[in-house]
Design a protein around this motif. Structure first.
Motif, PDB file in Angstrom:
ATOM      1  N   LYS A  62       0.266   4.609  -4.894  1.00 48.33           N
ATOM      2  CA  LYS A  62      -0.912   5.118  -4.231  1.00 48.33           C
ATOM      3  C   LYS A  62      -2.657   3.606  -4.254  1.00 48.33           C
ATOM      4  CE  LYS A  62      -2.802   9.022  -2.840  1.00 48.33           C
ATOM      5  NZ  LYS A  62      -4.164   9.473  -3.365  1.00 48.33           N
ATOM      6  N   ALA A  63      -2.308   3.615  -5.994  1.00 47.41           N
ATOM      7  CA  ALA A  63      -3.708   3.128  -5.801  1.00 47.41           C
ATOM      8  C   ALA A  63      -3.623   1.452  -5.697  1.00 47.41           C
ATOM      9  CB  ALA A  63      -3.545   3.158  -7.519  1.00 47.41           C
ATOM     10  N   PHE A  67       8.027   0.376  -5.466  1.00 44.24           N
ATOM     11  CA  PHE A  67       7.380   0.574  -6.797  1.00 44.24           C
ATOM     12  C   PHE A  67       8.114   1.540  -7.762  1.00 44.24           C
ATOM     13  CE2 PHE A  67       4.091  -0.822  -3.740  1.00 44.24           C
ATOM     14  CZ  PHE A  67       2.971  -1.680  -4.603  1.00 44.24           C
ATOM     15  N   MET A  90       9.957  -5.883  -9.785  1.00 45.62           N
ATOM     16  CA  MET A  90       9.214  -5.406  -8.953  1.00 45.62           C
ATOM     17  C   MET A  90      10.290  -7.587  -8.114  1.00 45.62           C
ATOM     18  SD  MET A  90       5.766  -4.199  -8.560  1.00 45.62           S
ATOM     19  CE  MET A  90       5.677  -3.766  -6.540  1.00 45.62           C
ATOM     20  N   LEU A 133     -10.489   6.200  -2.468  1.00 51.51           N
ATOM     21  CA  LEU A 133      -9.684   4.514  -3.558  1.00 51.51           C
ATOM     22  C   LEU A 133     -10.116   5.047  -5.038  1.00 51.51           C
ATOM     23  CD1 LEU A 133      -9.070   1.640  -4.390  1.00 51.51           C
ATOM     24  CD2 LEU A 133     -11.086   1.313  -3.383  1.00 51.51           C
ATOM     25  N   ILE A 138       6.376   0.366 -15.865  1.00 53.39           N
ATOM     26  CA  ILE A 138       5.312   1.685 -15.783  1.00 53.39           C
ATOM     27  C   ILE A 138       6.579   2.579 -14.874  1.00 53.39           C
ATOM     28  CG2 ILE A 138       3.438   2.216 -13.961  1.00 53.39           C
ATOM     29  CD1 ILE A 138       2.706  -0.352 -14.675  1.00 53.39           C
ATOM     30  N   SER A 139       6.307   3.593 -15.129  1.00 50.89           N
ATOM     31  CA  SER A 139       6.951   4.963 -14.113  1.00 50.89           C
ATOM     32  C   SER A 139       6.413   6.323 -14.407  1.00 50.89           C
ATOM     33  CB  SER A 139       8.352   5.101 -15.494  1.00 50.89           C
ATOM     34  OG  SER A 139       9.022   5.957 -15.113  1.00 50.89           O
ATOM     35  N   ASP A 140       6.568   7.595 -13.699  1.00 56.39           N
ATOM     36  CA  ASP A 140       5.691   8.803 -13.423  1.00 56.39           C
ATOM     37  C   ASP A 140       6.721   9.221 -14.456  1.00 56.39           C
ATOM     38  OD1 ASP A 140       3.818   6.805 -12.065  1.00 56.39           O
ATOM     39  OD2 ASP A 140       4.786   8.638  -9.789  1.00 56.39           O
ATOM     40  N   VAL A 157      -4.141   6.454 -11.739  1.00 56.71           N
ATOM     41  CA  VAL A 157      -3.457   6.120 -11.722  1.00 56.71           C
ATOM     42  C   VAL A 157      -3.826   5.565 -13.456  1.00 56.71           C
ATOM     43  CG1 VAL A 157      -4.043   3.446 -11.483  1.00 56.71           C
ATOM     44  CG2 VAL A 157      -2.138   4.209 -11.947  1.00 56.71           C
ATOM     45  N   SER A 171       5.948   3.302  -9.443  1.00 56.32           N
ATOM     46  CA  SER A 171       5.426   4.931  -9.759  1.00 56.32           C
ATOM     47  C   SER A 171       4.177   5.091  -9.277  1.00 56.32           C
ATOM     48  CB  SER A 171       4.946   4.213 -10.654  1.00 56.32           C
ATOM     49  OG  SER A 171       3.404   4.796 -10.710  1.00 56.32           O
ATOM     50  N   LYS A 172       4.893   6.441  -8.227  1.00 59.68           N
ATOM     51  CA  LYS A 172       3.738   7.125  -7.285  1.00 59.68           C
ATOM     52  C   LYS A 172       2.548   6.804  -7.314  1.00 59.68           C
ATOM     53  CE  LYS A 172       7.129   8.565  -4.544  1.00 59.68           C
ATOM     54  NZ  LYS A 172       7.852   7.511  -3.308  1.00 59.68           N
ATOM     55  N   LEU A 173       2.099   6.637  -8.569  1.00 59.91           N
ATOM     56  CA  LEU A 173       0.671   6.637  -8.792  1.00 59.91           C
ATOM     57  C   LEU A 173       0.636   4.997  -8.659  1.00 59.91           C
ATOM     58  CD1 LEU A 173       0.841   8.492 -12.393  1.00 59.91           C
ATOM     59  CD2 LEU A 173      -0.046   9.631 -10.138  1.00 59.91           C
ATOM     60  N   LEU A 174       0.946   4.522  -9.224  1.00 56.62           N
ATOM     61  CA  LEU A 174       0.629   3.305  -8.643  1.00 56.62           C
ATOM     62  C   LEU A 174       0.657   2.696  -7.455  1.00 56.62           C
ATOM     63  CD1 LEU A 174       0.713  -0.076 -10.787  1.00 56.62           C
ATOM     64  CD2 LEU A 174       2.403  -0.371 -10.422  1.00 56.62           C
ATOM     65  N   GLN A 196     -12.331   7.512   2.735  1.00 57.27           N
ATOM     66  CA  GLN A 196     -11.634   6.307   2.303  1.00 57.27           C
ATOM     67  C   GLN A 196     -12.180   5.865   1.175  1.00 57.27           C
ATOM     68  OE1 GLN A 196      -9.531   4.860   3.936  1.00 57.27           O
ATOM     69  NE2 GLN A 196      -9.130   3.419   2.583  1.00 57.27           N
ATOM     70  N   GLU A 205      -4.049   1.980  -1.580  1.00 59.28           N
ATOM     71  CA  GLU A 205      -5.793   1.705  -1.350  1.00 59.28           C
ATOM     72  C   GLU A 205      -6.203   1.069  -1.695  1.00 59.28           C
ATOM     73  OE1 GLU A 205      -7.282   4.586   0.032  1.00 59.28           O
ATOM     74  OE2 GLU A 205      -5.485   5.818  -0.144  1.00 59.28           O
ATOM     75  N   MET A 206      -6.610   0.107  -2.622  1.00 57.30           N
ATOM     76  CA  MET A 206      -6.426  -1.236  -2.945  1.00 57.30           C
ATOM     77  C   MET A 206      -7.151  -1.815  -2.081  1.00 57.30           C
ATOM     78  SD  MET A 206      -8.859  -1.906  -5.436  1.00 57.30           S
ATOM     79  CE  MET A 206      -8.887  -3.134  -6.951  1.00 57.30           C
ATOM     80  N   ALA A 264      -7.672   7.624  -6.451  1.00 54.99           N
ATOM     81  CA  ALA A 264      -6.313   6.493  -6.863  1.00 54.99           C
ATOM     82  C   ALA A 264      -6.703   6.032  -8.117  1.00 54.99           C
ATOM     83  CB  ALA A 264      -5.611   5.715  -5.519  1.00 54.99           C
ATOM     84  N   LEU A 265      -7.477   5.667  -7.996  1.00 60.85           N
ATOM     85  CA  LEU A 265      -7.853   3.895  -9.368  1.00 60.85           C
ATOM     86  C   LEU A 265      -8.311   5.129 -10.940  1.00 60.85           C
ATOM     87  CD1 LEU A 265     -10.224   1.402  -8.176  1.00 60.85           C
ATOM     88  CD2 LEU A 265      -7.183   1.953  -8.392  1.00 60.85           C
ATOM     89  N   ILE A 272      -1.041   7.295 -15.406  1.00 59.71           N
ATOM     90  CA  ILE A 272       0.449   6.192 -16.274  1.00 59.71           C
ATOM     91  C   ILE A 272       0.810   6.068 -16.968  1.00 59.71           C
ATOM     92  CG2 ILE A 272      -1.186   4.572 -16.616  1.00 59.71           C
ATOM     93  CD1 ILE A 272       0.963   4.131 -13.642  1.00 59.71           C
TER      94      ILE A 272
END
Lengths: 205, 205
Positions: free
Chosen positions: B10-11, B3, A93, A44, A64-66, A51, B5-8, A40, B14-15, A47-48, A55
């Protein structure tokens, strides 16, 4: 705060760098992670890291976009001549979740705030002006928060584009749904009377 | 929440697993990290990973420690016959910061709480009883928070060690310094009268 472990101290200090997270809260969060299964905490951490390292920002609207172009800019169903100017991705958003906007966005990435040392050159303003200059845009909606900094930013941009023949508008300011009239501030209440709309129009949403 | 972005996403997800951190706060924190220099975000990620992977607990008192024995247990100046029983490391830090305790601690790692599925077997109770059995301890101080779960835990441990000839005490309960008497609850106020101390003794600290 005296820590019995350097590792713990380091994690707490890093966590306490986040806005609104004090040392005590940081300690609580780190101790929580220590009680969780190892995976767990690593999820985290990973992921941080990912990202921040991977990013991307949409090259058109700076959201923000992939991918190189975000899903909104890349969507052929969206009206490309209507652009809504917002401060950051959270505003995108929020507006997207209403489902009532079908144009594109332009994310400034902040607002002009001399107190925080943020000037126009720190924001994505040049690319916005370019879009206006090349003629694809016919209407700009200013959707910054109605604060001193938001208004300043709106006005700065307005001055840059006022010589081009495009429509500009700002989001309506007035009494929020569910709010008691007596608690509204005078400026908002005053504007809500000046900017009144036909009753029939108010029945639509 | 949608979102871009998938990365965003996920982060943020988790947060948001951390206690007291909702999705909106998590988004705010992650966006803050994205605005920081890359090293800053990586320091946090790395610190969280390291603390979870390499953390150690003192083999004697179960406090968080970088070595096998924590600095308190390893300190020859501390009184090893006096043990203060606490819930977690935060309580150790709080008591240490008062500078008024010179014995050792025993960190239970939680409190008995049937509602949360935490029983005596989930806490570091056996090692405490062992310390009592081998005769090195002469006094135990119960320093759990004065809540239902704290009292239950105290009482459970008390039952296990009551046949051994050692002194037991609990931290004093009474009116906190600076508090108005009229706002104290009846139980605390009642106890503070029953457990009154000689006026001369109160002048000491």
């Amino acid at each position: 705060m005296e820590f019995s472990s350097k590792l713990l101290e380091k994690a707490v200090n890093e966590m306490a760098q986040l806005p609104g997270i004090g040392k005590r809260t940081a300690l609580r969060l780190v101790l929580h992670l220590l009680r969780q299964p190892k995976e767990q905490a690593l999820l985290l951490s990973e992921a941080l890291k990912t990202v921040r390292e991977e990013i991307n920002f949409c090259k058109s609207c700076h959201n923000i976009s992939d991918k190189t172009l975000c899903e909104i800019c890349d969507n052929p169903m969206r009206n490309k001549s209507l652009i809504c100017i917002v401060e950051d991705i959270r505003d995108v958003m929020a507006i997207e979740s209403t489902g009532s906007f079908k144009g594109l966005y332009h994310v400034l990435g902040g607002k002009i705030s001399p107190m925080d040392g943020i000037g126009p050159q720190d924001l994505n303003i040049t690319t916005l002006i370019d879009k206006v200059k090349d003629g694809t845009v016919t209407e700009l909606i200013f959707a910054m928060s109605p604060t001193m900094e938001g208004d300043t930013t709106n006005f700065y941009i307005y001055r840059q584009i006022q010589d081009y023949n495009i429509k500009t508008s700002t989001i309506a300011r007035g009494i929020a749904a569910g709010n008691e009239l007596e608690y509204a501030d005078e400026i908002t209440l005053g504007r809500s009377i000046i900017d009144r709309i036909p009753f029939e129009a108010s029945l639509k949403s």
